[in-house]
Design a protein around this motif. Structure first.
Motif, PDB file in Angstrom:
ATOM      1  N   VAL A 152       0.906  -1.214   0.171  1.00  0.00           N
ATOM      2  CA  VAL A 152      -0.619   0.516   0.119  1.00  0.00           C
ATOM      3  C   VAL A 152       0.812   1.305   0.323  1.00  0.00           C
ATOM      4  O   VAL A 152       0.382   2.448   0.456  1.00  0.00           O
ATOM      5  N   GLY A 153       2.032   0.937  -0.185  1.00  0.00           N
ATOM      6  CA  GLY A 153       2.976   2.529  -0.418  1.00  0.00           C
ATOM      7  C   GLY A 153       3.718   3.394   0.725  1.00  0.00           C
ATOM      8  O   GLY A 153       3.297   4.013   1.207  1.00  0.00           O
ATOM      9  N   LEU A 154       3.534   2.257   2.365  1.00  0.00           N
ATOM     10  CA  LEU A 154       4.085   3.045   3.147  1.00  0.00           C
ATOM     11  C   LEU A 154       5.418   1.755   4.091  1.00  0.00           C
ATOM     12  O   LEU A 154       5.210   0.930   3.275  1.00  0.00           O
ATOM     13  N   SER A 155       6.047   2.578   4.854  1.00  0.00           N
ATOM     14  CA  SER A 155       7.404   1.880   4.800  1.00  0.00           C
ATOM     15  C   SER A 155       7.542   1.607   6.775  1.00  0.00           C
ATOM     16  O   SER A 155       6.228   1.694   7.203  1.00  0.00           O
ATOM     17  N   THR A 156       8.204   0.508   6.580  1.00  0.00           N
ATOM     18  CA  THR A 156       8.319  -0.574   7.516  1.00  0.00           C
ATOM     19  C   THR A 156       9.077   0.512   8.619  1.00  0.00           C
ATOM     20  O   THR A 156       8.337  -0.337  10.340  1.00  0.00           O
ATOM     21  N   ASP A 157       8.964   1.441   8.917  1.00  0.00           N
ATOM     22  CA  ASP A 157       9.417   1.830   9.931  1.00  0.00           C
ATOM     23  C   ASP A 157       8.178   2.709  10.690  1.00  0.00           C
ATOM     24  O   ASP A 157       8.393   3.214  11.955  1.00  0.00           O
ATOM     25  N   MET A 158       6.599   2.620   9.565  1.00  0.00           N
ATOM     26  CA  MET A 158       5.862   2.804  10.614  1.00  0.00           C
ATOM     27  C   MET A 158       5.291   2.121  11.399  1.00  0.00           C
ATOM     28  O   MET A 158       4.047   2.409  12.106  1.00  0.00           O
ATOM     29  N   LEU A 159       5.734   0.706  11.521  1.00  0.00           N
ATOM     30  CA  LEU A 159       4.670  -0.389  12.487  1.00  0.00           C
ATOM     31  C   LEU A 159       4.376   0.274  13.742  1.00  0.00           C
ATOM     32  O   LEU A 159       3.504   0.193  14.490  1.00  0.00           O
ATOM     33  N   ARG A 160       4.919   1.661  14.684  1.00  0.00           N
ATOM     34  CA  ARG A 160       5.078   1.562  15.029  1.00  0.00           C
ATOM     35  C   ARG A 160       4.633   2.952  16.290  1.00  0.00           C
ATOM     36  O   ARG A 160       4.707   3.396  16.914  1.00  0.00           O
ATOM     37  N   ARG A 161       4.069   3.401  14.958  1.00  0.00           N
ATOM     38  CA  ARG A 161       3.550   4.631  14.970  1.00  0.00           C
ATOM     39  C   ARG A 161       1.724   5.017  15.457  1.00  0.00           C
ATOM     40  O   ARG A 161       0.754   3.836  15.098  1.00  0.00           O
ATOM     41  N   TYR A 162       1.783   5.825  15.103  1.00  0.00           N
ATOM     42  CA  TYR A 162       0.016   5.856  16.092  1.00  0.00           C
ATOM     43  C   TYR A 162      -0.514   6.362  14.791  1.00  0.00           C
ATOM     44  O   TYR A 162       0.119   7.518  14.158  1.00  0.00           O
ATOM     45  N   PRO A 163      -2.119   6.209  14.732  1.00  0.00           N
ATOM     46  CA  PRO A 163      -2.889   7.211  13.492  1.00  0.00           C
ATOM     47  C   PRO A 163      -2.994   8.466  13.530  1.00  0.00           C
ATOM     48  O   PRO A 163      -2.546   9.540  12.263  1.00  0.00           O
ATOM     49  N   HIS A 164      -2.701   9.027  14.716  1.00  0.00           N
ATOM     50  CA  HIS A 164      -2.032  10.439  14.611  1.00  0.00           C
ATOM     51  C   HIS A 164      -0.875  11.302  14.244  1.00  0.00           C
ATOM     52  O   HIS A 164      -0.767  12.254  13.888  1.00  0.00           O
ATOM     53  N   GLU A 165       0.027  10.317  13.636  1.00  0.00           N
ATOM     54  CA  GLU A 165       1.186  10.581  13.188  1.00  0.00           C
ATOM     55  C   GLU A 165       1.033  10.736  11.894  1.00  0.00           C
ATOM     56  O   GLU A 165       2.192  10.982  11.171  1.00  0.00           O
ATOM     57  N   PHE A 166       0.511  10.811  11.334  1.00  0.00           N
ATOM     58  CA  PHE A 166      -0.311  10.321   9.661  1.00  0.00           C
ATOM     59  C   PHE A 166      -1.005  11.791   8.649  1.00  0.00           C
ATOM     60  O   PHE A 166      -2.076  11.563   9.689  1.00  0.00           O
ATOM     61  N   SER A 167      -0.628  11.401   8.050  1.00  0.00           N
ATOM     62  CA  SER A 167      -2.323  12.324   7.054  1.00  0.00           C
ATOM     63  C   SER A 167      -3.176  11.833   6.603  1.00  0.00           C
ATOM     64  O   SER A 167      -2.870  10.316   7.079  1.00  0.00           O
TER      65      SER A 167
END
Length: 531
Positions: free
Chosen positions: A413-428
């Motif tokens: 879906v075009g996202l990177s693996t370093d996003m695994l530990r992030r939360y929804p509010h940290e994304f556009s």
């Protein structure tokens, strides 16, 4: 047009002091009396904060203006104190906000809120203010002004609430009206009505209008002149015709080229004789609260005896205005809402199955909702959100195997693996919708219900998500039930289209046939409104 502008913004910069982030950089533009100017750009471009700075609505402790001035009729509003600004707000400059439900106070009747500007700025008597606002409500197209005047915000439709906001903004006949995304949450026919209403009101009162939007179709219908913003900078300004025919800046060209492209791959119906999903005589009713103690309860029919079929790998679009029954229909088909009628999925009857027998089948039909922010748990990381379904439907997988599947779908879906530990509010918004799509696709479903999946997104992000959905469908042979009121998106995605009105199908057929030769007057009305 007057030689001197009504509003002149010169070299304006704006900084959020708590983060020392400059979000508006050296912006300059003018608005003349009686002119309609559109300020366009994607989310985060600085449109709304620029507009709110005109009325000084941003917390003065949180913002600073390192440079520039905002001249209104020769007076620099940045030098005004709170008392002076209160004389400007609502009287000389009014604003219509994006979401009227949050802009209107839910605990007061509409009428009490409508007469407030007249009492404050013109010292009008309550009876005179009421009469004036009833006349304005009628002027804005409210069919029953007296009922609306005494109603509360939640008792009105979205279009009615927006008309109330327009009436309130025009109460004191301002010289400048700022309209911040006034039609974003409305259906195409209501959007057209609101734009036509703003046009009429602008001519009637001779006021200038600053329209803030990312909807280029609306801008083309409304504005005399356009300013384009990108990351806090004004990158281009021109009259409407020139900007649409000869855009100079690459970002403007990018916005104009971000409209959804027509579907290229026709669906092969000849070799798909057995539908994946088959519904017969499906109905859904809701029991309304009784109006009086001794009055009988009333039944509202949201979906009225409809038949529907969907093939493997096909996209079926369902269009219609709010309240037409689109979303209820989708929820009924997936047994997320109680319904009558026959529902077959892959030749198996779903109606009548208990929840325990239905649960193992749920991985085959998934849902992607309209607002990814509210549909993703704020307390869970991306890895937990995407992997939750695997734990339920694939309990045999070890932790490492689950993580590998999560990483694989993230990349798809075009996202990177370093996003695994992030939360929804940290994304556009676009990234959150990709997470929601990943959560659905990881279970390898055969059908996905897409309920307005791009309505909250900017045009360029919308195009990216639609391209992603097409690629996933082609790769995994997924069927889509695509619900939307955006006909351009439906035309870009759907092989077939069903048009709904008041719980019934008024027209259906192959997409290009229906768009090129609509038969029903309601379909013709929808298409006319979306041009």
């Amino acid at each position: 047009m007057n030689t001197f502008p009504l509003l002149a913004i010169e070299h304006l910069s704006l900084t959020f002091t708590h983060t020392q982030t400059t979000v508006v950089h050296d912006v300059s533009f003018n608005i003349h009396a009686g002119e309609k100017l559109a300020l366009v750009g994607e989310s985060g471009s600085g449109k709304s904060v620029t507009a709110m700075s005109i009325l000084r609505l941003l917390d003065h402790q949180q913002v600073a203006y390192p440079s520039g001035k905002i001249d209104f009729q020769g007076r620099n509003l940045l030098k005004f104190n709170d008392a002076q600004m209160r004389q400007i707000r609502g009287k000389e400059i009014s604003m219509i906000f994006q979401e009227p439900m949050t802009a209107l106070n839910p605990v007061y009747p509409i009428g009490k809120q409508l007469i407030e500007p007249l009492i404050i700025h013109q010292a009008a008597k309550k009876s005179d203010a009421k009469q004036r606002m009833l006349e304005l409500l009628a002027l804005t197209g409210i069919t029953d002004p007296k009922r609306c005047f005494n109603a509360y915000p939640h008792q009105l439709s979205g279009g009615q609430r927006q008309r109330v906001m327009i009436a309130m903004a025009l109460a004191c006949q301002p010289k400048l009206l700022i309209a911040d995304e006034p039609t974003t949450a409305l259906d195409v026919t209501i959007q057209l009505q609101i734009i036509e209403l703003l046009n009429t009101m602008q001519k009637t009162f001779g006021m200038a209008v600053l329209l803030i939007t990312h909807d280029l179709n609306m801008v083309k219908r409304f504005a005399d002149r356009i300013c384009v913003m990108q990351t806090g900078r004004l990158v281009e300004q021109a009259n409407t015709t020139d900007l649409f025919t000869q855009p100079q800046h690459e970002y403007t060209q990018h916005l104009l080229n971000s409209q959804p492209e027509a579907l290229q791959n026709p669906f092969d119906y000849v070799h798909n004789s057995e539908p994946l999903l088959d519904c017969e005589s499906m109905s859904c009713h809701f029991i309304l609260n009784r109006e009086g103690l001794f009055r009988p309860k009333q039944k509202f029919t949201a979906v009225d005896k409809v038949d529907l079929h969907l093939y493997s790998g096909e996209t079926l679009g369902i269009v219609g205005e709010s309240g037409s029954g689109k979303t209820t229909l989708g929820l009924c088909m997936l047994r997320l809402q109680t319904a009558e009628g026959v529902i077959k999925f892959n030749k198996q009857r779903l109606d009548g199955l208990s929840q325990s027998k239905l649960r193992p089948l749920r991985r085959h039909f998934q849902v992607v909702f309209q607002d990814p922010y509210s549909s993703l748990s704020p307390r869970m990381t991306v890895e937990q959100i995407i992997g939750e379904g695997l734990e339920i439907h694939y309990p045999q997988l070890r932790r490492q195997e689950r993580r590998e599947k999560i990483i694989q779908i993230l990349q798809e879906v075009g996202l990177s693996t370093d996003m695994l530990r992030r939360y929804p509010h940290e994304f556009s918004g676009g990234q959150r919708q990709r997470i929601a799509i990943a959560r659905a696709v990881i279970l390898e479903p055969r059908l996905i219900l897409l309920d307005e999946p791009t309505s909250a997104l900017d045009v360029s992000v919308q195009k990216q998500v639609l391209t992603l959905l097409r690629d996933l469908q082609k790769k995994h042979n997924i069927s889509y039930l695509f619900i939307s009121h955006d006909l351009k998106v439906i035309r870009a995605m759907a092989h077939r289209v069903i048009v709904m009105k008041q719980g019934q199908f008024v027209e259906q057929g192959k997409t290009e046939t229906l768009f090129n030769n609509p038969q029903h007057p309601y379909t013709q009305q929808l298409l006319q409104a979306s041009l």
